[in-house]
Every structure is written in C-alpha cells, then in structure tokens.
Write a protein that holds these residues in place. Structure first.
Motif, short mmCIF file in Angstrom:
data_model
loop_
_atom_site.label_atom_id
_atom_site.label_comp_id
_atom_site.label_asym_id
_atom_site.label_seq_id
_atom_site.Cartn_x
_atom_site.Cartn_y
_atom_site.Cartn_z
N ASN A 129 0.83 -1.21 0.00
CA ASN A 129 0.00 0.00 0.00
C ASN A 129 0.86 1.26 0.00
OD1 ASN A 129 -2.35 -1.52 0.06
ND2 ASN A 129 -2.54 -1.43 2.29
N MET A 130 1.92 1.24 0.79
CA MET A 130 2.81 2.41 0.83
C MET A 130 3.49 2.63 -0.52
SD MET A 130 4.64 2.66 4.59
CE MET A 130 4.49 1.00 5.24
N LEU A 131 3.96 1.56 -1.13
CA LEU A 131 4.63 1.70 -2.42
C LEU A 131 3.66 2.22 -3.48
CD1 LEU A 131 6.84 -1.53 -2.48
CD2 LEU A 131 7.51 0.81 -1.88
N ASN A 132 2.44 1.76 -3.47
CA ASN A 132 1.43 2.31 -4.39
C ASN A 132 1.18 3.78 -4.09
OD1 ASN A 132 0.74 0.11 -6.10
ND2 ASN A 132 -0.42 -0.83 -4.44
N GLY A 133 1.21 4.13 -2.80
CA GLY A 133 1.02 5.53 -2.42
C GLY A 133 2.16 6.41 -2.89
N SER A 172 28.59 7.51 -5.35
CA SER A 172 28.29 7.20 -6.76
C SER A 172 27.81 5.76 -6.91
CB SER A 172 29.52 7.44 -7.62
OG SER A 172 29.90 8.81 -7.61
N ALA A 173 28.45 4.85 -6.21
CA ALA A 173 28.06 3.44 -6.28
C ALA A 173 26.66 3.23 -5.70
CB ALA A 173 29.08 2.58 -5.54
N ALA A 174 26.37 3.94 -4.61
CA ALA A 174 25.05 3.81 -3.99
C ALA A 174 23.96 4.37 -4.89
CB ALA A 174 25.03 4.52 -2.64
N LEU A 175 24.25 5.49 -5.57
CA LEU A 175 23.27 6.12 -6.44
C LEU A 175 22.89 5.23 -7.63
CD1 LEU A 175 24.44 9.86 -6.53
CD2 LEU A 175 22.31 8.95 -5.57
N GLU A 176 23.78 4.33 -8.02
CA GLU A 176 23.47 3.42 -9.12
C GLU A 176 22.31 2.49 -8.77
OE1 GLU A 176 26.95 1.31 -10.24
OE2 GLU A 176 28.02 3.10 -10.98
N ASN A 177 22.09 2.27 -7.47
CA ASN A 177 21.00 1.39 -7.03
C ASN A 177 19.81 2.16 -6.48
OD1 ASN A 177 22.28 -1.14 -7.61
ND2 ASN A 177 23.60 -0.79 -5.82
N VAL A 178 19.83 3.48 -6.63
CA VAL A 178 18.69 4.30 -6.21
C VAL A 178 17.78 4.50 -7.41
CG1 VAL A 178 17.94 6.58 -5.43
CG2 VAL A 178 19.93 5.48 -4.36
N ASN A 179 16.56 4.04 -7.28
CA ASN A 179 15.59 4.20 -8.36
C ASN A 179 14.87 5.52 -8.14
OD1 ASN A 179 14.19 3.45 -10.64
ND2 ASN A 179 13.81 1.37 -9.89
N SER A 180 15.30 6.59 -8.81
CA SER A 180 14.73 7.91 -8.56
C SER A 180 13.26 7.98 -8.94
CB SER A 180 15.52 8.98 -9.33
OG SER A 180 15.49 8.71 -10.72
N SER A 181 12.85 7.16 -9.90
CA SER A 181 11.44 7.08 -10.26
C SER A 181 10.81 5.91 -9.51
CB SER A 181 11.29 6.87 -11.77
OG SER A 181 9.93 6.71 -12.13
N VAL A 182 9.59 6.11 -9.03
CA VAL A 182 8.92 5.05 -8.28
C VAL A 182 8.34 4.04 -9.28
CG1 VAL A 182 7.23 4.50 -6.51
CG2 VAL A 182 8.36 6.72 -6.49
N ASP A 183 9.22 3.20 -9.76
CA ASP A 183 8.85 2.20 -10.76
C ASP A 183 8.37 0.94 -10.04
OD1 ASP A 183 8.52 0.77 -13.08
OD2 ASP A 183 10.65 0.31 -13.33
N TYR A 184 7.12 0.97 -9.61
CA TYR A 184 6.58 -0.13 -8.83
C TYR A 184 5.38 -0.76 -9.51
CZ TYR A 184 4.29 -2.74 -5.10
OH TYR A 184 3.69 -3.73 -4.37
N ASP A 185 5.45 -2.06 -9.73
CA ASP A 185 4.35 -2.80 -10.34
C ASP A 185 4.07 -4.08 -9.57
OD1 ASP A 185 6.60 -4.20 -10.95
OD2 ASP A 185 6.29 -4.24 -13.13
N GLY A 186 4.35 -4.06 -8.27
CA GLY A 186 4.18 -5.24 -7.45
C GLY A 186 5.49 -5.89 -7.07
N ALA A 187 6.57 -5.42 -7.67
CA ALA A 187 7.91 -5.95 -7.36
C ALA A 187 8.87 -4.79 -7.13
CB ALA A 187 8.41 -6.83 -8.50
#
Length: 362
Positions: A129-133, A172-187
C-alpha cells in the motif's frame, strides 16, 4: 483513562435518589393513593431514563491514551470513545507498522527484504500500500521522493548511532542502485533497497483514521509522532496545532484546523556534524548528499476528508528539499487536488510563508 463530567454525574445521582425519598415521605405520612403512587412511578421511570443517559454521556467522554517510542521517535495517541478498544487498536497498528518499516531492525520486514527475502505485496500488504502511495504521489507531484533509496540512506547511516560521511566513490556506487522514479508494479526494482522513512509515519496516520472511522464508538483521535500528526473529530470540532521553531526552539506559530493530517519536515532534530559541517537525515537523491536547502522546516496540512497522511508526509519532505523557489509550485498542485489545504514554510532566516487556507494566529 480519564472520565469527565463530574458535575453531570452528580445531577444524575440526585435524580436517582429523589424517588426513594418521596416514597419514604409518603409512607411515613400514611398518604398513599393512586395519585401519589403514579407520581413515584413516573419519577422512578424518569430516574431510570436519566441513568441510561448518564452512562451514555459518561462513556462518550472517556479518554484513553498511550505513548511510546516508535518510528525512531516519541509517539503519543489520545482517543475519545465509549470504551478502550480504539486505543488498543491504534497501539496495535502503530506497533505493527514500526516493526514492518524499520530498515535497522533485523526482525522488520524491510530489513529482511533488503537482505534477500523476496517481497510479496500479499505477504506484506502495508508495504504494498505504501509503495502504491509513493507511486501515486510521484504521478501528482513529480520526482524527488522514492522508497527505493535504501542503498543511499544506509550508506550514510544517519538514523543510527554511527553516522558516516561516505566518499564520492561510495556515493556514486550507492546512487546506481537508487531508483529515482517510483517504478513499482508489485515488485521491487532489482538492486534497489527499501527505505520507507519518508512516509511511514504519515501512512500510520492513515491507518489510524481508518480504525477510527470504522469504530462507531469513536469520537476523536489525536495522534502525534512529532513530524506527522492526525487530528480527527467525528463531530467536526476545531483543533489548534503548533509548529516548532526550527531555529530557536519552542513554538514558532499556531493555527486552527479541522480534522486534518499535519506533517512537518526539517533537519533541525535529526542530524550529525563532521568537521564543522551539519548533515541532516533528509537525503537529496539527485546529489546523494543530505539536502541543502534554504527552508528550515516545511509543514503541510491536508483535510482528512480528501487528503492522506502519506501525502502530507511525503509532500512536506519534497517541499523541504526543493526549497522556497519550488514551494509555490507544489502549493498550486495542492490547490488543484484539495479544497482545503495549508502549507507553511519557515526559511533559514526565520521568515514564515503560508499558502492555501491556513490561518496563522500566533
């Protein structure tokens, strides 16, 4: 538990004993007839009705409170209802969400997911629910807040007892794994780590409001985590809320509000210093560093009828990161989405700016 209405109960008590004394007077006077008996019966019936009202009023005015340390902060909750069930429900919800959302507790759902457990929205519906929010929020207000920034927040470790200033290479290494867009489809996006800190307290407010609305015995709830609060009254009474002075401490201002979600973001409470530089806990995912902004605190007030605690929580953080130059833009979006809203910013010089229908009284 505190019961109010001492004087009212006194009146009820007198009404209960009046029929007894009237009957005693009639019996001692040997004046027993149909008229007097009828009067005693009527008064007794009235006393019974008033006794029932007594318990209705007394129970309606019962207050129940609990407090504790949740979401890495002090939490208080006051409910008004005819019994303590709502208070118990609220405490259970807060405890449950605290155990779910922590990125540092080895027993929490977020920690387990960040360390390899496969995420399932069916197993963890609150996280889903939070991720959808978060996703809906981004669609309305734009990028800048993401739940997939755990690699960055855990690197800095500001919310722990051992904060750390990383190197540029580490950031820089950490930012490579930060998804700046909330690309959530259940996973959860591959490689990303969860951090729900920006919205967990606001989401808790949403859950508590749901509990209050579904409880016919509930009259009022006031829940506060310091940065996010819920003030709700079934009868629609007004409250007075306050904003902390982020520069000097104490109270900066007060304002009246109806049933509302209220969230404040700022870097004045949770931070650390290293080599004379201050690093706050609110991260700017564009730079990989704690946010540098000309806003000392940003407060968002949304009505319970059309807003949500999650939105107020995320929006206050987004406004804080974006600074004063972007505050009006977010206020315009609020104006298009909510009939009654308020935004209050206090800049680093102490200047107060308000948007929407908020009426600052102090």
């Amino acid at each position: 538990k505190i019961r109010k209405g001492f004087y009212i109960r006194g009146v009820f008590f007198l009404w209960n004993i009046v029929p007894f004394f009237i009957f005693l007077f009639i019996w001692r006077s040997n004046v027993i007839n149909k008229k007097n008996i009828s009067a005693v019966i009527s008064l007794t019936a009235a006393a019974a009705v008033i006794t029932a009202v007594r318990y209705a009023v007394s129970d309606k005015n019962a207050e129940y409170t609990f407090s504790g340390f949740y979401f890495d902060t002090a939490v208080t909750c006051k409910t008004v209802s005819s019994d303590g069930s709502l208070s118990e429900s609220c405490k259970s919800i807060v405890s449950e969400l605290d155990k779910i959302a922590s990125a540092y507790d080895e027993n929490s759902a977020v920690y387990k997911i960040d360390h390899g457990e496969k995420f399932s929205p069916e197993k963890y519906p609150d996280i889903g629910n939070m991720l959808n929010g978060y996703k809906s929020f981004e669609e309305k207000f734009g990028e800048g807040i993401t739940p997939f920034c755990g690699s960055l927040t855990l690197l800095w470790n500001i919310s722990s007892d051992a904060p750390y200033v990383p190197t540029e290479t580490e950031i820089s290494a950490a930012l490579e794994n930060v998804n700046s867009s909330v690309d959530y489809d259940g996973a959860i996006p591959e490689g990303s780590l969860l951090d729900l800190g920006a919205g967990a307290k606001g989401y808790a407010c949403d859950r508590l409001l749901e509990a209050a609305l579904s409880d016919e015995k509930a009259d009022e709830i006031i829940f506060s985590t310091g940065s996010s609060s819920l003030m709700w009254s079934r009868e629609g009474r007004d409250f007075t809320a306050a904003v902390v002075d982020p520069i000097n401490g104490g109270t900066a201002l007060e304002f009246p509000c109806g049933s509302s979600f209220i969230s404040t973001a700022g870097g004045y409470e949770r931070y650390f210093e290293d080599n004379g530089r201050k690093y706050t806990h609110i991260m700017d995912i564009r730079t990989g560093y704690p946010a540098e902004t000309d806003i000392a605190s940003a407060t968002v007030i949304l009505p319970c009828e059309s807003g949500s605690g999650l939105v107020s929580d995320l929006l206050s953080t987004l406004i804080y990161i974006g600074g004063t130059e972007n505050a009006e833009h977010y206020a315009e979006i609020c104006g298009e989405s909510f009939e009654d809203y308020g935004i209050i910013t206090i800049d680093n010089s102490g200047n107060v700016t308000s948007y929407g229908s908020v009426d600052i009284v102090k």
